[in-house]
Motif scaffolding. Structure first.
Motif, PDB file in Angstrom:
ATOM      1  N   ALA A 162     -23.699  -9.675 -14.962  1.00 54.60           N
ATOM      2  CA  ALA A 162     -23.946  -8.440 -14.210  1.00 54.60           C
ATOM      3  C   ALA A 162     -22.997  -7.334 -14.681  1.00 54.60           C
ATOM      4  O   ALA A 162     -23.409  -6.183 -14.858  1.00 54.60           O
ATOM      5  N   GLU A 163     -21.750  -7.681 -14.921  1.00 53.82           N
ATOM      6  CA  GLU A 163     -20.776  -6.670 -15.349  1.00 53.82           C
ATOM      7  C   GLU A 163     -21.149  -6.134 -16.739  1.00 53.82           C
ATOM      8  O   GLU A 163     -21.081  -4.930 -16.990  1.00 53.82           O
ATOM      9  N   ARG A 164     -21.579  -7.044 -17.605  1.00 53.14           N
ATOM     10  CA  ARG A 164     -21.990  -6.585 -18.956  1.00 53.14           C
ATOM     11  C   ARG A 164     -23.190  -5.643 -18.843  1.00 53.14           C
ATOM     12  O   ARG A 164     -23.249  -4.623 -19.519  1.00 53.14           O
ATOM     13  N   ARG A 165     -24.151  -6.020 -17.971  1.00 46.52           N
ATOM     14  CA  ARG A 165     -25.356  -5.190 -17.820  1.00 46.52           C
ATOM     15  C   ARG A 165     -24.988  -3.832 -17.201  1.00 46.52           C
ATOM     16  O   ARG A 165     -25.509  -2.796 -17.596  1.00 46.52           O
ATOM     17  N   ARG A 166     -24.023  -3.843 -16.249  1.00 44.97           N
ATOM     18  CA  ARG A 166     -23.608  -2.590 -15.612  1.00 44.97           C
ATOM     19  C   ARG A 166     -23.017  -1.632 -16.651  1.00 44.97           C
ATOM     20  O   ARG A 166     -23.355  -0.465 -16.700  1.00 44.97           O
ATOM     21  N   LEU A 167     -22.147  -2.194 -17.512  1.00 44.04           N
ATOM     22  CA  LEU A 167     -21.518  -1.359 -18.538  1.00 44.04           C
ATOM     23  C   LEU A 167     -22.559  -0.816 -19.513  1.00 44.04           C
ATOM     24  O   LEU A 167     -22.494   0.341 -19.933  1.00 44.04           O
ATOM     25  N   GLU A 168     -23.540  -1.651 -19.839  1.00 39.76           N
ATOM     26  CA  GLU A 168     -24.589  -1.233 -20.772  1.00 39.76           C
ATOM     27  C   GLU A 168     -25.406  -0.083 -20.173  1.00 39.76           C
ATOM     28  O   GLU A 168     -25.652   0.927 -20.837  1.00 39.76           O
ATOM     29  N   LEU A 169     -25.797  -0.235 -18.887  1.00 40.78           N
ATOM     30  CA  LEU A 169     -26.586   0.812 -18.228  1.00 40.78           C
ATOM     31  C   LEU A 169     -25.750   2.087 -18.096  1.00 40.78           C
ATOM     32  O   LEU A 169     -26.243   3.186 -18.336  1.00 40.78           O
TER      33      LEU A 169
END
Ligand code: DC
Length: 234
Positions: A162-169
């Motif tokens: 989730a943290e990786r996806r948050r940073l990507e978005l």
């Protein structure tokens, strides 16, 4: 570092696993190092979902789905400026749009439809038929290429994903609450692994890699080391 020699036989590499654990970035880096083709099959299901949403297709009606599928053409084109393989839906670049949250929210039900899977799998098998391909998705080792010489199954904890996806978005200007991302990842994992058609499974001959505590370069290297072994064995 492993350098591929022209005489070596090319293999097929299948990378399956949970949503958001870095399958596509890993597959892309592995493909680059081996000078192989990289195919992100999730992008194909996302492009179909985008088409259905934009054209108000009711995916509970088989006839509407079949008509829509016959009008959908998906391609990948390499953009040297962004160094990315970008997704084209009917000649239109949809690479950014398909990653947005409103598409992520609907992609699991769309990708569970049998007619959608049949159409996508046929294209994926055609794209990889000459080997020298790294393909990532959910059913690559089980359905698309059960004969792949290397099958990897990637996982990572929900919080890390989730943290990786948050940073990507966020890097693309989309601010999303972490809880919304966790909910989306968990709901997609559940839908993708419990659906009737080609559910996400770890096949017996896949090698599991947990990327929760791995640096990106290390997870790429792990897959490259496995690929090197398999290439030497064919
Ligand atoms: O890899 P991704 O998160 O971009 O994939 C988006 C969705 O597409 C995922 O929730 C499930 C579906 N998918 C699938 O069913 N089969 C594949 N081979 C790839 C993706």
């Amino acid at each position: 570092m492993f350098y591929i020699c022209a005489q070596m036989r090319k293999i097929k590499i299948a990378i399956d696993g949970l949503s958001g654990c870095g399958k596509s970035s890993t597959a892309k880096a592995v493909a680059k190092a081996l000078a192989y083709k990289f195919i992100d099959t999730g992008a194909m299901y996302r492009a179909v979902t985008l088409y259905f949403l934009k054209n108000d297709i009711d995916w509970n009606k088989p006839e509407e789905v079949n008509n829509a599928l016959s009008s959908i053409k998906i391609d990948f084109q390499y953009n040297s400026e962004t160094a990315k393989n970008e997704t084209f839906l009917n000649e239109q670049n949809v690479e950014e749009e398909i990653r947005k949250m409103y598409v992520s929210e609907k992609v699991s039900p769309v990708s569970a439809i049998k007619a959608v899977r049949v159409a996508m799998v046929a294209q994926q098998q055609e794209m990889g038929k000459n080997r020298g391909v790294v393909m990532d998705g959910r059913d690559i080792g089980s359905v698309v290429f059960p004969d792949a010489e290397l099958k990897v199954f990637m996982t990572a904890s929900t919080e890390v994903r989730a943290e990786r996806r948050r940073l990507e978005l966020e890097s693309k200007g989309e601010r999303v609450d972490i809880n919304e991302i966790i909910e989306n990842l968990e709901s997609r994992d559940l839908q993708d692994s419990t659906r009737a058609e080609s559910p996400l499974v770890k096949v017996d001959d896949a090698i599991e890699i947990d990327t929760s505590y791995l640096q990106f370069e290390d997870q790429v290297q792990k897959v490259l080391d496995l690929a090197k072994e398999r290439i030497a064995a064919v």
